[in-house]
Scaffold this active site. Structure first.
Site, short mmCIF file in Angstrom:
data_model
loop_
_atom_site.label_atom_id
_atom_site.label_comp_id
_atom_site.label_asym_id
_atom_site.label_seq_id
_atom_site.Cartn_x
_atom_site.Cartn_y
_atom_site.Cartn_z
CE LYS A 17 0.44 3.34 0.06
NZ LYS A 17 1.64 1.48 -0.10
CB SER A 43 3.04 0.23 3.00
OG SER A 43 2.66 0.32 1.54
CB SER A 86 3.09 -2.15 -0.17
OG SER A 86 3.74 -2.21 0.95
#
Ligand SMILES: [Zn+2]
Lengths: 527, 498
Positions: free
Chosen positions: A91, A166, A190
């Site tokens: 990420k 996310s 997330s």
């Protein structure tokens, strides 16, 4: 499937076996995934950076280490980590020395991290190959990946839909077979929610299990780093690789890493047998109002599957669940409002310096650098901490947090091995469906954020389809029970190994390889 | 007393000054408060002592410096404060370019030390300052304003040096219990002594290691409510602390007398103009939005830790002064010696080398001859000046004290020892070894009597010649003889002759 062949369709543990037997090399594995990522990402937009050069250098190094170990003997070979030579996506809030680290924000554009995050070091140390960085909601604030400053990511099951967030890019890249493994972070859901929406495995470990050093912070007391994979064994191995105490994160715990994370049973029957005599609770509050019937049905079926395999399942109550959302949206924005104060344009990243003084420069820099959701939360958090409101909001939220934690403690003290319920009340939704109504978006995390508030581990695993789209089953355990949760999740895989839905691959995989596909942002714009 | 202070004295008959002092001290640690960066950045090139943590980079995290915590515990114990079993960290939020994270990690709700006190000696007698709290925080970066970056088209630029960013800082806050400028100065001086004695800070005001701020307000004598409070900053010496506060008392009194309003403001002290000046208004109090630092767990301070720190505490200045006075030194001399680490060290070293030597003798030497020598030659690692050593000094001072050598020659020998470190034994060998040995002195006396028959005759005639003989004996012994003893012996001998 014509577009999906060779190495990229394999699980990491399958590739690892081929790597060790000499059938393939880490370089071949990296090349195959890089090629697929480049070829299929235009319409998906899971990646913000793909670093071929670095990845191939790391793959070559992994091959060299492997050759050395092979020459040294079976012991040296056995000492290599199960994920040695396997590719991973990070990420884009994980610091990799020399690489960009945007956290999905305009305000970090151009910033290059001058140091490695703890998990970056750990992954390198075990020979994992970092392919690149994935898209995300800005500063991890969002549940759809639509809040990325660099455009949204699509869901490989349906390119008109969100991958969740996310960590949407990390989830979508694994679901699209661009990488077998990825790293995400989970502050309120997330990792688990995008895992559910993309039909893969994702775990948020116990708070303190994985060092946050080098991870761009959203809400420090809630953030945890965790793995995505297409099966439980791969996810467990990746968690194993990044877990453990780090002196540089004072909140990282000295808990030993569960070694059985890398010894989960390969046999489905053996895995399933673990369930006999285990006791699960199903929190009634997690079947929230407005839940998609197909999701509820899939969860009920999964619960029945567990019972059929010999587990005891009881309905239980987490009475303070309803207050989770409200208290979370005090605590997380409060911490974020301070964590994001460092983005001032003075030292790095986006900077506008045409103001009359410092304050004016700050206002212009932050005003133009942050997106609307980030601004909303910074304002929310600033307000909650302000003199005169602190007791009514922040302090109250901390008290509620204690009650939420106590809800879980009561059940685990009563002997439940884990709690079982939905990860998300609905499946992947269409772009824009929740964008206009922040509270509707926040409700996507109603079943996941209490777990962050309590600091507990939670895993989402695929448990079927609702109207053709994946449903996630969430398992929640007591602190430091990752080993148990992984066994339980692997057992569920074993129980449902022959289920029809397990054979369904993301519907739009074929489309992704096609030429002339619009990017998700273009697709939305043309609607 | 300065003219200003004198006038303030007059003002203080009508108004009572209410003064609280906040002192920030840089702690003496190897590394910074929350990272491993070195604190030895004095004189270093800008931005050479920093890392992701003290630069506030994305993803960086703080780790507590245990030594800094122990320094505050030590300070707390030294001022009789209580140390909580559990303390925590808070974020103090505000935006400024010298604050890289946009918040300062500090302690708000539970300081590491609370409710202490420090007794000070003032011209009006003993006064005890109540200390509210001492807590730990991190320093800011340093800004260089108005510089023009070479090659830059921008006019005025501000440069930031992060070397100081994250250095450990202790803030010590008093109650508003101080009433005079002198008390404020004496408090600051005594606190500096304590901090230096326990080794937690170099506390040099000129180098910014000890920053004193005063909150000053006036109220009509006999009334309760506090007046309008003014914060005074930029005082770079103890003298400026006293003068700035005295000036501020006078300024506020003049305004009150004239019926002019006072504002909540921060004023700076201008040493050149000997006046305070307006820096900024404090009408609106800033909201720092303190909340518990989620990156640092609460810190538990158990009894064993506190006791270990207590066991490591040296003798405190007040106790030391008391001990010196009990040993026979005047309170004034005791204060002078204890106020100077060099003198204290020399005093202790020489005392240790000569247990039976009167303390007064050592005190005089340490604050006189030795202090002058130390000023030019510095202090060596034995604790005394230049090439000298405590053992030799002790021998020479003892010889003087017990009369084995005369004071003038003794001073001469001490001078020579301080100058080049010649051992006491060698120095004493150069003077007559007779010293106070009766037989040896009588030898000298008899020789002088034998050599001066005329003077002996004068004595018989009743003329006062004893002084002449004593002088001759002293000359013959190179001044090393005990003059009193020589006088007595000379009289005895002459009487026998006569
Ligand atoms: Zn540093």
């Amino acid at each position: 499937m014509a577009d999906l062949q060779g190495l990229t369709q394999l699980f990491a543990h399958e590739m690892a076996a081929r790597l060790r037997s000499g059938e393939t090399t880490a370089r071949e594995i990296a090349e195959a995934h890089l090629a697929r990522a480049h070829a299929t990402d235009h319409g998906l937009h899971a990646w913000l950076t793909i670093d071929d050069e670095r990845a191939l250098a790391e793959a070559d190094a992994a091959d060299a280490t492997l050759a050395g170990a092979r020459a040294e003997g079976p012991d040296a070979l056995a000492a290599l980590h199960p994920l040695h030579g396997m590719p991973v996506a990070l990420k884009d809030l994980v610091s990799v020395k020399g690489g960009q680290c945007t956290a999905g924000s305009r305000i970090l554009e151009g910033y290059r991290a001058p140091y490695d995050a703890h998990i970056t070091e750990r992954l390198r140390a075990v020979g994992v190959v970092i392919l690149g960085k994935t898209n995300m909601d800005e500063f991890a604030m969002g549940s759809s990946c639509e809040h990325s400053a660099f455009g949204p990511t699509a869901n490989p099951w349906d390119l008109e839909r969100v991958p969740g967030g996310s960590s949407g890019g990390s989830a979508a890249s694994v679901a699209a077979f661009q990488t077998p493994l990825s790293i995400g972070t989970d502050t309120g859901g997330s990792i688990r929610q995008p895992a559910a929406l993309c039909g893969i495995v994702g775990m948020k470990p116990t708070y303190g299990r994985v060092s946050r050093y080098g991870i761009v912070a959203f809400a420090s007391s809630l953030d945890q780093i965790g793995p995505f994979a297409r099966d439980v064994r791969d996810a467990a191995a990746l968690l194993h690789a990044v877990s453990g105490r780090d002196e540089r994160d004072s909140t990282s715990a000295p808990e030993p890493v569960a070694e059985d994370l890398v010894n989960l049973p390969a046999s489905d029957d053996e895995a399933a047998s673990w369930l006999r005599g285990k006791r699960f609770g199903v929190p009634r509050e997690y079947f929230v109002e407005g839940m998609e019937p197909g999701v509820a049905a899939a969860i009920r079926t999964a619960v029945a599957d567990l019972e059929r395999a010999g587990a005891t399942v009881e309905e239980v109550s987490l009475p303070h669940t309803d207050y989770g959302l409200a208290s979370y949206y005090i605590v997380a924005p409060a911490e974020a409002s301070a964590n994001l104060a460092r983005y001032d344009g003075v030292r790095f990243g986006h900077a506008v310096t045409d103001g009359a003084d410092y304050l004016a420069d700050y206002l212009v820099t932050r005003g133009s650098g942050f997106g609307p959701e980030v601004k909303r939360r910074v304002m929310l958090g600033t307000y909650a901490l302000s003199a005169g409101y602190y007791d009514a909001f922040y302090l109250k939220a901390l008290k509620v947090r204690t009650l939420i934690k106590r809800d879980f403690d009561v059940l685990f003290d009563a002997g439940f091995d884990a709690l079982v319920g939905p990860t998300s009340p609905d499946v992947a939704f269409r772009f824009g469906a929740k964008l206009a109504d922040p509270v509707k978006m926040y409700l996507s995390d109603a079943c996941t954020l209490p777990v962050n508030m309590a600091g507990l581990p939670g895993i989402s695993i695929p448990c079927g389809l609702s109207e053709g789209l994946p449903v996630g089953l969430q398992l929640i355990g007591p602190a430091w029970s990752e080993g148990v949760l992984m066994r339980a999740a692997r057992a569920y895989e074993g129980v449902t190994a022959s289920a029809d839905w397990r054979r369904v691959r993301p519907h739009d995989l074929a489309k992704l390889a096609g030429a002339g596909l619009p990017t998700p942002a273009e697709r939305i714009a043309s609607r | 007393m300065t003219a200003t202070a004198e006038r303030a004295g007059g003002v203080l008959e009508r108004y009572e000054a209410v003064i609280g002092i906040e002192i920030h001290c840089q702690l003496r640690t190897v590394s910074k408060m929350f990272c491993a960066c070195s604190t030895q950045y004095d004189g270093a090139a800008p931005n050479t002592h920093c890392c992701p943590t003290c630069l506030g980079l994305p993803g960086a995290l703080p780790v507590i410096n245990r030594a800094a915590v122990e320094h505050v515990i030590a300070t707390g114990l030294a001022i009789g404060a209580s140390i909580p079993a559990r303390t925590q960290w808070e974020r103090k939020n505000y935006f400024y370019p010298d604050l890289p994270k946009g918040y300062q990690i500090s302690q708000y709700a539970i300081p590491l030390a609370a409710n202490g006190r420090l007794a000070i000696e003032t011209s009006a007698g003993l006064f005890t300052v109540d200390i509210t709290r001492a807590h730990l925080e991190e320093d800011t970066a340093k800004l260089a304003h108005g510089d023009v970056v070479p090659g830059s088209t921008a006019g005025r630029t501000t440069l930031v040096d992060f070397n100081r960013s994250g250095a450990p800082l202790m803030e010590i806050v008093t109650e508003p219990c101080i009433r005079t400028a002198e008390q404020a100065r004496r408090y600051a001086e005594e606190l500096q002594l304590v901090l230096r004695a326990i080794g937690v800070s170099d506390a040099d005001m000129e180098r910014g290691q000890m920053r004193v701020e005063a909150n000053v307000s006036l109220r009509v004598r006999g009334t309760q409510p506090f007046g309008t409070r003014v914060e005074v900053k930029n005082m770079n010496s103890f003298r400026s602390v006293e003068r700035a506060i005295a000036f501020e008392i006078e300024r506020q009194a003049a305004a009150l007398d004239a019926g002019e309003p006072l504002w909540m403001e921060t004023r700076g002290w201008d040493d050149g103009r000997q006046a305070t000046y307006h820096m900024r208004s404090k009408e609106t109090s800033e909201d720092y939005r303190y909340f518990p630092e989620p990156d640092l767990p609460p810190l538990r301070v158990d009894e064993a830790w506190i006791e270990a720190v207590r066991a490591g505490l040296p003798e405190l200045p007040a106790a030391r002064r008391e001990r010196y006075v009990a040993a026979g030194i005047t309170p004034y001399d005791a204060a002078v010696i204890v106020a100077d680490p060099g003198m204290t060290g020399a005093f202790e070293a020489i005392s240790a080398a000569a247990a039976s030597l009167p303390a007064k003798e050592i005190a005089n030497f340490v604050s006189g001859m030795h202090a002058r020598a130390a000023k030019s030659a510095g202090i060596n690692d034995r604790g005394t000046a230049g090439a000298s050593d405590p053992a030799s000094i002790a021998v020479l001072l003892s010889a003087i004290a017990d009369g084995s050598i005369g004071r003038p020659i003794g001073r001469d020998l001490l001078d020579r020892h301080l100058a080049d470190g010649t051992p006491a034994a060698d120095l004493l060998a150069t003077v007559a070894s007779t010293i106070s040995d009766d037989a040896a002195l009588l030898g000298h006396i008899d020789a002088v009597i034998a050599a001066n028959p005329k003077a002996v005759a004068d004595h018989r005639a009743g003329k006062p010649v004893a002084g002449f003989f004593v002088g001759q004996v002293m000359r013959a012994t190179g001044g090393a003889a005990d003059a009193a003893k020589v006088t007595a012996l000379v009289r005895q001998r002459l009487d026998a002759e006569g």
